[in-house]
Write an enzyme that holds these catalytic residues in place. Structure first.
Site, mmCIF file in Angstrom:
data_model
loop_
_atom_site.group_PDB
_atom_site.id
_atom_site.type_symbol
_atom_site.label_atom_id
_atom_site.label_comp_id
_atom_site.label_asym_id
_atom_site.label_seq_id
_atom_site.Cartn_x
_atom_site.Cartn_y
_atom_site.Cartn_z
ATOM 1 N N HIS A 199 7.437 -30.377 10.344
ATOM 2 C CA HIS A 199 6.891 -29.070 9.959
ATOM 3 C C HIS A 199 5.824 -29.232 8.877
ATOM 4 O O HIS A 199 4.859 -28.473 8.836
ATOM 5 C CB HIS A 199 8.017 -28.152 9.480
ATOM 6 C CG HIS A 199 9.112 -28.019 10.495
ATOM 7 N ND1 HIS A 199 8.907 -27.420 11.722
ATOM 8 C CD2 HIS A 199 10.408 -28.445 10.490
ATOM 9 C CE1 HIS A 199 10.033 -27.468 12.422
ATOM 10 N NE2 HIS A 199 10.956 -28.091 11.701
ATOM 11 N N HIS B 15 10.445 -23.481 8.759
ATOM 12 C CA HIS B 15 9.435 -24.152 9.591
ATOM 13 C C HIS B 15 8.011 -23.952 9.084
ATOM 14 O O HIS B 15 7.189 -24.851 9.211
ATOM 15 C CB HIS B 15 9.513 -23.644 11.042
ATOM 16 C CG HIS B 15 10.707 -24.173 11.785
ATOM 17 N ND1 HIS B 15 10.807 -24.125 13.161
ATOM 18 C CD2 HIS B 15 11.846 -24.754 11.349
ATOM 19 C CE1 HIS B 15 11.960 -24.663 13.546
ATOM 20 N NE2 HIS B 15 12.619 -25.045 12.457
ATOM 21 N N CYS C 230 3.109 -3.001 4.020
ATOM 22 C CA CYS C 230 2.280 -1.830 4.333
ATOM 23 C C CYS C 230 3.043 -1.043 5.396
ATOM 24 O O CYS C 230 4.234 -1.282 5.594
ATOM 25 C CB CYS C 230 0.864 -2.222 4.764
ATOM 26 S SG CYS C 230 0.712 -3.107 6.322
ATOM 27 N N THR D 35 2.913 -0.935 8.755
ATOM 28 C CA THR D 35 3.409 -1.798 9.840
ATOM 29 C C THR D 35 3.663 -3.229 9.386
ATOM 30 O O THR D 35 4.336 -3.985 10.087
ATOM 31 C CB THR D 35 2.369 -1.881 10.976
ATOM 32 O OG1 THR D 35 1.146 -2.400 10.408
ATOM 33 C CG2 THR D 35 2.122 -0.517 11.608
ATOM 34 N N ASP E 98 0.872 -1.176 0.000
ATOM 35 C CA ASP E 98 0.000 0.000 0.000
ATOM 36 C C ASP E 98 0.911 1.228 0.000
ATOM 37 O O ASP E 98 2.142 1.117 -0.162
ATOM 38 C CB ASP E 98 -1.005 -0.036 1.162
ATOM 39 C CG ASP E 98 -0.378 0.266 2.517
ATOM 40 O OD1 ASP E 98 0.865 0.369 2.606
ATOM 41 O OD2 ASP E 98 -1.132 0.392 3.497
#
Ligand code: RB5
Length: 144
Positions: free
Chosen positions: A132, A97, A64, A66, A7
């Protein structure tokens, strides 16, 4: 091919990461956004997730401000495992993992050089499989 998108809050870091990918000979396609004009991060997550899910891209990078909104959005898509990373250890583990097919970054959180190291660590790591893989199957079961 890597799909990359952001964004407006991730736009600047996206442009730096694109240059970094080019310098390392890694092919990518930019799914936008293409300026710092305000947009909604779910709309930016969608084309990158669809590209990964339909096989157009092997993996994706989403950014974005954060990294939170775009990672939450990406993880709404069945088959997407989007990992928000702000350190190199987590980025490596995200692939080894969690077989993360999308890595997410916060353009207002993580500095450019660290972001490059995070992307490289994730990109160069291999999924370890074994126990995993069983856990990834259980994630898929939760999607049903
Ligand atoms: C946009 O201002 C900002 O909210 C967005 O980039 C992101 O940080 C949301 O999680």
């Amino acid at each position: 091919m890597l799909a990359i998108g952001s964004d407006h809050g991730g736009f600047e870091l996206k442009e730096h990461i694109k240059k970094h990918l080019e310098e390392n000979g890694i092919e990518y396609k930019d799914y936008g956004t293409y300026s710092e004009e305000s947009v909604d991060y779910p709309d930016c997550a969608e084309p990158v997730c669809l590209a990964v899910l339909n096989g157009e891209a092997e993996r994706g990078i989403l950014i974005c401000g954060t990294g939170i909104g775009i990672s939450v959005s990406a993880n709404k898509f069945d088959g997407i495992r989007a990992a928000l990373c702000s350190d190199v250890y987590s980025a490596t583990m995200a692939k080894e993992h969690n077989d993360a097919n999308i890595i997410c970054l916060g353009g207002r959180v993580t500095g450019r050089e660290l972001a490059f190291m995070i992307v490289d660590s994730w990109y160069n790591a291999d999924f370890l499989g074994g126990r995993h893989a069983r856990r990834i199957e259980k994630i898929h079961a939760l999607e049903k």
